[in-house]
Design a protein around this motif. Structure first.
Motif, PDB file in Angstrom:
ATOM      1  N   ALA A 136       0.708  -1.199   0.158  1.00 47.05           N
ATOM      2  CA  ALA A 136      -0.024   0.032  -0.067  1.00 47.05           C
ATOM      3  C   ALA A 136       0.834   1.156  -0.034  1.00 47.05           C
ATOM      4  O   ALA A 136       0.579   2.249  -0.928  1.00 47.05           O
ATOM      5  CB  ALA A 136      -0.821  -0.241   1.214  1.00 47.05           C
ATOM      6  N   ALA A 137       1.875   1.400   0.768  1.00 46.53           N
ATOM      7  CA  ALA A 137       2.781   2.420   0.874  1.00 46.53           C
ATOM      8  C   ALA A 137       3.468   2.834  -0.607  1.00 46.53           C
ATOM      9  O   ALA A 137       3.644   3.810  -0.912  1.00 46.53           O
ATOM     10  CB  ALA A 137       3.839   2.162   1.822  1.00 46.53           C
ATOM     11  N   ALA A 138       3.952   1.528  -1.236  1.00 40.87           N
ATOM     12  CA  ALA A 138       4.318   1.515  -2.382  1.00 40.87           C
ATOM     13  C   ALA A 138       3.332   2.290  -3.586  1.00 40.87           C
ATOM     14  O   ALA A 138       3.642   2.973  -4.467  1.00 40.87           O
ATOM     15  CB  ALA A 138       5.087   0.301  -3.032  1.00 40.87           C
ATOM     16  N   HIS A 139       2.197   1.839  -3.273  1.00 35.26           N
ATOM     17  CA  HIS A 139       1.194   2.441  -4.279  1.00 35.26           C
ATOM     18  C   HIS A 139       1.124   3.726  -3.964  1.00 35.26           C
ATOM     19  O   HIS A 139       0.681   4.528  -5.156  1.00 35.26           O
ATOM     20  CB  HIS A 139      -0.078   1.616  -4.103  1.00 35.26           C
ATOM     21  CG  HIS A 139      -1.175   2.074  -4.624  1.00 35.26           C
ATOM     22  ND1 HIS A 139      -1.451   2.071  -5.993  1.00 35.26           N
ATOM     23  CD2 HIS A 139      -2.401   2.996  -4.173  1.00 35.26           C
ATOM     24  CE1 HIS A 139      -2.744   2.420  -6.545  1.00 35.26           C
ATOM     25  NE2 HIS A 139      -3.193   3.058  -5.353  1.00 35.26           N
ATOM     26  N   LEU A 140       1.023   4.223  -2.819  1.00 36.00           N
ATOM     27  CA  LEU A 140       0.772   5.812  -2.676  1.00 36.00           C
ATOM     28  C   LEU A 140       2.011   6.656  -2.734  1.00 36.00           C
ATOM     29  O   LEU A 140       1.949   7.846  -2.613  1.00 36.00           O
ATOM     30  CB  LEU A 140       0.039   5.878  -1.093  1.00 36.00           C
ATOM     31  CG  LEU A 140      -1.237   5.224  -1.093  1.00 36.00           C
ATOM     32  CD1 LEU A 140      -1.694   5.247   0.442  1.00 36.00           C
ATOM     33  CD2 LEU A 140      -2.257   5.923  -1.918  1.00 36.00           C
ATOM     34  N   GLY A 141       3.412   5.843  -2.784  1.00 37.35           N
ATOM     35  CA  GLY A 141       4.385   6.755  -2.899  1.00 37.35           C
ATOM     36  C   GLY A 141       4.797   7.167  -1.436  1.00 37.35           C
ATOM     37  O   GLY A 141       5.670   8.413  -1.524  1.00 37.35           O
ATOM     38  N   LEU A 142       4.586   6.438  -0.436  1.00 35.30           N
ATOM     39  CA  LEU A 142       4.928   6.877   0.966  1.00 35.30           C
ATOM     40  C   LEU A 142       5.881   5.867   1.618  1.00 35.30           C
ATOM     41  O   LEU A 142       5.888   4.640   1.255  1.00 35.30           O
ATOM     42  CB  LEU A 142       3.736   6.943   1.772  1.00 35.30           C
ATOM     43  CG  LEU A 142       2.373   7.713   1.361  1.00 35.30           C
ATOM     44  CD1 LEU A 142       1.225   7.851   2.271  1.00 35.30           C
ATOM     45  CD2 LEU A 142       3.080   9.407   1.437  1.00 35.30           C
ATOM     46  N   ALA A 143       6.450   6.317   2.679  1.00 34.58           N
ATOM     47  CA  ALA A 143       7.458   5.243   3.285  1.00 34.58           C
ATOM     48  C   ALA A 143       6.552   4.575   4.089  1.00 34.58           C
ATOM     49  O   ALA A 143       5.170   5.086   4.691  1.00 34.58           O
ATOM     50  CB  ALA A 143       8.173   6.063   4.267  1.00 34.58           C
TER      51      ALA A 143
END
Length: 298
Positions: free
Chosen positions: A24-31
């Motif tokens: 999910a973090a990779a999808h949103l571009g977040l750590a």
């Protein structure tokens, strides 16, 4: 809804759909740590635990399942609404709302719309014919078409046409009975059919120019109308002398049903302009119409 609250809901849904914080973090571009804290802040704000977390798995709680079921279609619909509006700024589709005078509709807009749709068939052109509307912003139009000297202030204007020749005309029967005027001053002794502006009620003057001499003449007569077709019918019946645009009388001049008078005087109407409000984010459909008009005039 505040921006942070929307971000929390978006973060929750990304995890709920994947049951994995890293994906999910990779999808949103977040750590991953940032995403985990965002979801925790949402749980604190709601006072409800949304996920069961272990070192090996993530699953939704009952409250999390309920929130996902209600939130998923809402965010999907919101995304579609934003994309639909964004599409207005790109591509060959959309709508342009125009308002124009009756003369502009009759002489220009039909040909313009046909030519424009040959290049941009998916852009809808919505035309309102109204001699009274002048404030296109208050009336929610993208642009208006008017004769040059009737333009609104603070508008950007693009010429649609050149000047329009006007003819002083009468039927042969009228001239046989009352004689032929040889100068504009001679019109004072003739029955002149006058045109009135539909909304303002102003009777239009007749304008004449020859060389440096130019003047407005306010004719007199026993018939005042606000419709070119009615004026033309009265002229053909021999009612008097009229002052009409060349496209309205050309066929009758060619057939001999009307005679052009005072031909050594230049008589013209100012050009039609399309006018619009400049904005930082002009709708793409309007921009494409304006670009087409520039090519169309060449």
């Amino acid at each position: 809804m505040k921006g942070a609250e929307y971000a929390q809901l978006e973060a929750f849904l990304a995890v709920a759909e994947r049951c994995n914080f890293r994906r999910a973090a990779a999808h949103l571009g977040l750590a991953p740590s940032t995403l985990s804290q965002t979801v925790s802040n949402l749980e604190d704000r709601l006072g409800v635990q949304l996920f069961n977390r272990t070192t090996r798995s993530v699953s939704l709680t009952g409250g999390g399942e309920q929130l996902r079921a209600q939130l998923q279609p809402l965010l999907a619909e919101l995304g579609r609404a934003v994309e639909a509006v964004a599409d207005l700024g790109v591509g060959d589709r959309g709508q342009v709302r125009l308002v124009c005078s009756r003369a502009a509709a009759r002489l220009v807009l039909a040909r313009l719309a046909v030519g424009f749709h040959r290049e941009y068939p998916r852009i809808e052109v919505d035309i309102t014919v109204d001699d009274g509307i002048s404030n296109i912003v208050e009336s929610h139009y993208d642009a208006g078409v008017r004769v040059g000297h009737l333009l609104e202030k603070d508008m950007i204007a693009l010429p649609l046409t050149g000047e329009w020749p006007l003819h002083v005309v009468a039927a042969p029967a009228y001239l046989q009975q009352y004689g032929r005027p040889e100068s504009p001053e001679d019109l004072r002794s003739h029955n002149c059919l006058r045109m009135r502006h539909t909304q303002s009620g102003t009777v239009f003057p007749w304008r004449f120019q020859r060389g440096k001499r130019r003047f407005d003449f306010q004719p007199s007569g026993n018939l005042v109308v606000d419709d070119e077709a009615l004026s033309l019918e009265a002229l053909l019946a021999g009612e008097g002398i009229g002052y009409l645009l060349e496209p309205d009388v050309q066929a009758h001049l060619s057939s001999g049903d009307l005679v052009s008078l005072l031909t050594d005087w230049t008589v013209t109407m100012p050009p039609f302009y399309i006018y619009y409000l400049r904005t930082r984010h002009m709708p793409q459909a309007l921009r494409q119409l304006l670009d087409f008009i520039k090519r169309w005039r060449e």
